[in-house]
Motif scaffolding. Structure first.
Motif, PDB file in Angstrom:
ATOM      1  N   ARG A 269       0.839  -1.198   0.000  1.00 13.30           N
ATOM      2  CA  ARG A 269       0.000   0.000   0.000  1.00 13.30           C
ATOM      3  C   ARG A 269       0.878   1.252   0.000  1.00 13.30           C
ATOM      4  O   ARG A 269       2.032   1.215   0.429  1.00 13.30           O
ATOM      5  N   PRO A 270       0.318   2.392  -0.439  1.00 14.45           N
ATOM      6  CA  PRO A 270       1.082   3.654  -0.378  1.00 14.45           C
ATOM      7  C   PRO A 270       1.364   4.043   1.069  1.00 14.45           C
ATOM      8  O   PRO A 270       0.592   3.711   1.979  1.00 14.45           O
ATOM      9  N   SER A 271       2.447   4.732   1.270  1.00 14.88           N
ATOM     10  CA  SER A 271       2.774   5.268   2.596  1.00 14.88           C
ATOM     11  C   SER A 271       2.587   6.779   2.579  1.00 14.88           C
ATOM     12  O   SER A 271       2.228   7.362   1.552  1.00 14.88           O
ATOM     13  N   GLY A 272       2.859   7.407   3.703  1.00 15.04           N
ATOM     14  CA  GLY A 272       2.774   8.859   3.775  1.00 15.04           C
ATOM     15  C   GLY A 272       4.015   9.551   3.249  1.00 15.04           C
ATOM     16  O   GLY A 272       4.072  10.784   3.206  1.00 15.04           O
TER      17      GLY A 272
ATOM     18  N   LEU B 186       3.979   7.677  11.319  1.00 16.25           N
ATOM     19  CA  LEU B 186       2.864   8.306  10.603  1.00 16.25           C
ATOM     20  C   LEU B 186       2.890   7.942   9.119  1.00 16.25           C
ATOM     21  O   LEU B 186       1.831   7.725   8.509  1.00 16.25           O
ATOM     22  N   ASP B 187       4.085   7.861   8.530  1.00 15.89           N
ATOM     23  CA  ASP B 187       4.198   7.434   7.136  1.00 15.89           C
ATOM     24  C   ASP B 187       3.654   6.019   6.956  1.00 15.89           C
ATOM     25  O   ASP B 187       2.920   5.725   6.011  1.00 15.89           O
ATOM     26  N   LEU B 188       4.036   5.163   7.874  1.00 12.68           N
ATOM     27  CA  LEU B 188       3.669   3.746   7.790  1.00 12.68           C
ATOM     28  C   LEU B 188       2.160   3.549   7.772  1.00 12.68           C
ATOM     29  O   LEU B 188       1.633   2.735   7.009  1.00 12.68           O
TER      30      LEU B 188
ATOM     31  N   LEU C  91       6.148   3.022  -1.014  1.00 11.30           N
ATOM     32  CA  LEU C  91       5.162   2.102  -0.470  1.00 11.30           C
ATOM     33  C   LEU C  91       5.501   1.815   0.991  1.00 11.30           C
ATOM     34  O   LEU C  91       6.584   2.181   1.476  1.00 11.30           O
ATOM     35  N   VAL C  92       4.594   1.147   1.673  1.00  5.85           N
ATOM     36  CA  VAL C  92       4.858   0.771   3.063  1.00  5.85           C
ATOM     37  C   VAL C  92       6.138  -0.050   3.161  1.00  5.85           C
ATOM     38  O   VAL C  92       6.951   0.148   4.065  1.00  5.85           O
ATOM     39  N   ARG C  93       6.345  -0.963   2.214  1.00  4.64           N
ATOM     40  CA  ARG C  93       7.550  -1.803   2.269  1.00  4.64           C
ATOM     41  C   ARG C  93       8.824  -0.967   2.164  1.00  4.64           C
ATOM     42  O   ARG C  93       9.848  -1.315   2.754  1.00  4.64           O
ATOM     43  N   ASP C  94       8.771   0.149   1.433  1.00  2.00           N
ATOM     44  CA  ASP C  94       9.933   1.016   1.305  1.00  2.00           C
ATOM     45  C   ASP C  94      10.250   1.709   2.630  1.00  2.00           C
ATOM     46  O   ASP C  94      11.419   1.874   3.006  1.00  2.00           O
ATOM     47  N   VAL C  95       9.194   2.116   3.338  1.00  2.00           N
ATOM     48  CA  VAL C  95       9.390   2.725   4.658  1.00  2.00           C
ATOM     49  C   VAL C  95      10.025   1.712   5.608  1.00  2.00           C
ATOM     50  O   VAL C  95      10.959   2.042   6.351  1.00  2.00           O
TER      51      VAL C  95
END
Length: 217
Positions: free
Chosen positions: A25-28, A146-148, A33-37
């Protein structure tokens, strides 16, 4: 330093509880993406470990607030940002990302708990006490928490005390105060450009709105 531990533990718990499908999913964080965070958090944990075992003998050149600089908004051309996305994709299975973060993240958490707050450490060519360094990371953990969860309404928020401390740090870094009517969460999201203000919020922000976002580096 206790707040570092609470914020870091809450963030790692949030990652551990994510269903596999949420990693795509997209992150903030724009473009991630969430995986990138999560992959970025692994790199952050490694940085914490490296810094805490890199002692310095000279006087501190930075503290909790001055550790951070206000920088230009990212253009997407940073090689490290691109590497993070490629590395996250290379994990293929979310479980591998979870495992690596739990492994390295737990070690970083233990190292922080054992660190002498007065110990001088070196990072990014600067010298800080370990206490100031770990306190600065409360802001890092809170923003990435918060990004996650930006697109995950069921996920747990960062600790309230971490949000409050991060807002305080951001205001000191930026030399500006956000309206008291804004929650700590909204002040951080608006202040760092993670979302745009509504018309009502822009009116409340007044002249400060034209200075946003404050991008930290």
């Amino acid at each position: 330093m206790e707040l570092f531990s609470r914020s870091w533990a809450a963030l790692r718990k949030a990652v551990a509880e994510l269903p596999d499908e949420d990693f795509a999913r997209p992150s903030g964080c724009t473009g991630w993406l969430v995986r990138d965070v999560v992959c970025h958090l692994i790199i952050d944990a490694q940085d914490v470990l490296i810094t805490l075992v890199t002692p310095a003998e000279t006087e501190p050149t930075r503290d909790t607030v001055t550790y951070w600089d206000i920088v230009e908004a990212p253009t997407g051309d940073d090689p490290l940002d691109a590497l993070t996305v490629r590395l996250a994709a290379a994990y293929q299975e979310p479980g591998l990302l979870r495992f690596h973060l739990d492994d390295v993240g737990s070690a970083a958490g233990r190292a922080a708990e054992l660190a002498d707050p007065a110990l001088r450490v070196s990072t990014r060519g600067e010298v800080l006490t370990a206490g100031d360094y770990l306190s600065a990371y409360v802001l890092e953990w809170t923003l990435h928490h918060l990004d996650l969860i930006a697109c995950l309404p069921e996920a747990a928020d960062p600790p309230a005390e971490g949000l409050a401390r991060s807002r305080e740090l951001l205001e000191k870094i930026a030399g500006a105060s956000f309206p008291a009517s804004l929650s700590d969460r909204d002040a951080l999201l608006l202040g760092t450009g993670r979302r745009r203000p509504t018309e009502a919020e822009e009116a409340e922000l007044g002249d400060l709105a034209a200075k946003l976002p404050f991008v930290l580096g």
